[in-house]
Design a protein around this motif. Structure first.
Motif, mmCIF file in Angstrom:
data_model
loop_
_atom_site.group_PDB
_atom_site.id
_atom_site.type_symbol
_atom_site.label_atom_id
_atom_site.label_comp_id
_atom_site.label_asym_id
_atom_site.label_seq_id
_atom_site.Cartn_x
_atom_site.Cartn_y
_atom_site.Cartn_z
ATOM 1 N N GLU A 73 42.964 48.320 39.531
ATOM 2 C CA GLU A 73 43.403 47.165 38.759
ATOM 3 C C GLU A 73 42.257 46.689 37.870
ATOM 4 O O GLU A 73 41.105 46.609 38.311
ATOM 5 C CB GLU A 73 43.845 46.034 39.685
ATOM 6 N N GLU A 81 38.892 45.172 39.009
ATOM 7 C CA GLU A 81 39.018 44.105 39.996
ATOM 8 C C GLU A 81 39.260 44.669 41.391
ATOM 9 O O GLU A 81 38.835 44.086 42.373
ATOM 10 C CB GLU A 81 40.173 43.171 39.623
ATOM 11 N N GLU A 82 39.955 45.799 41.450
ATOM 12 C CA GLU A 82 40.268 46.404 42.743
ATOM 13 C C GLU A 82 40.437 47.904 42.569
ATOM 14 O O GLU A 82 41.018 48.361 41.590
ATOM 15 C CB GLU A 82 41.567 45.808 43.288
ATOM 16 N N ASP A 84 41.752 50.973 45.123
ATOM 17 C CA ASP A 84 42.329 51.295 46.429
ATOM 18 C C ASP A 84 42.656 52.782 46.459
ATOM 19 O O ASP A 84 43.593 53.233 45.797
ATOM 20 C CB ASP A 84 43.587 50.459 46.669
ATOM 21 N N LYS A 114 38.719 51.099 50.064
ATOM 22 C CA LYS A 114 39.105 50.087 49.079
ATOM 23 C C LYS A 114 37.934 49.155 48.809
ATOM 24 O O LYS A 114 37.163 48.854 49.717
ATOM 25 C CB LYS A 114 40.296 49.284 49.617
ATOM 26 N N GLU A 116 37.243 45.469 46.428
ATOM 27 C CA GLU A 116 37.856 44.433 45.606
ATOM 28 C C GLU A 116 36.809 43.369 45.299
ATOM 29 O O GLU A 116 36.038 42.988 46.168
ATOM 30 C CB GLU A 116 39.027 43.818 46.371
ATOM 31 N N ASP A 118 36.188 39.476 43.603
ATOM 32 C CA ASP A 118 36.861 38.250 43.205
ATOM 33 C C ASP A 118 35.859 37.110 43.255
ATOM 34 O O ASP A 118 35.311 36.817 44.322
ATOM 35 C CB ASP A 118 38.040 37.971 44.136
#
Length: 145
Positions: A73, A81-82, A84, A114, A116, A118
């Protein structure tokens, strides 16, 4: 006057909702330059299955799904942002050194599936099903199992 302002706000919301449609494409050239570079650098050997362009209020987000089900993403500027990788392993270069050192010391032999980010925090999911969250300073702040 209040009625006019309320009517204008309502029209803006209706127009935004009408225009906010997701677009599905298979062409990586429709991604921002930073996202294209990221894909070439870390996933150059994988093939894109599809790209979902999500139009949100005044911004866009991108979701890239590879043929091996890896999902990446990006924000509207193309910053990841991510990532996976489902049951596959993340590229090691994506994991900051301080996280690798901590995980190697505490959980030797595990792999990363994964990552991520934020608001300055990084969360990694490991093959032992633990999720570790680190703050901006590289300190472990949460462990979920």
């Amino acid at each position: 006057m209040k009625k006019i302002i309320v009517a204008l706000v309502a029209m803006v919301v209706v127009v935004q909702v009408a225009l906010a449609r997701d677009v599905i494409t298979m062409n990586p050239k429709e991604l921002p330059a930073a996202a294209q570079t990221f894909l070439k650098q870390y996933f150059g050997d994988k093939q894109v299955s599809y790209i979902k362009v999500e139009s949100e209020f005044l911004s866009k987000k991108y979701e890239v799904v590879m043929t091996d089900r890896t999902k990446i993403e990006f924000d509207g500027k193309g910053n990841w942002e991510e990532v996976d990788c489902k049951r596959d392993t993340l590229p090691q270069a994506l994991i900051p050194v301080y996280i690798r050192q901590f995980v190697d010391a505490q959980y030797p032999g595990v792999t990363y599936h994964k990552i991520e980010r934020d608001r300055g925090e990084l969360e990694v999911e490991l093959s032992n099903r633990l999720s570790l969250t680190f703050n901006k300073k590289g300190q472990l702040i949460d462990i979920d199992d």
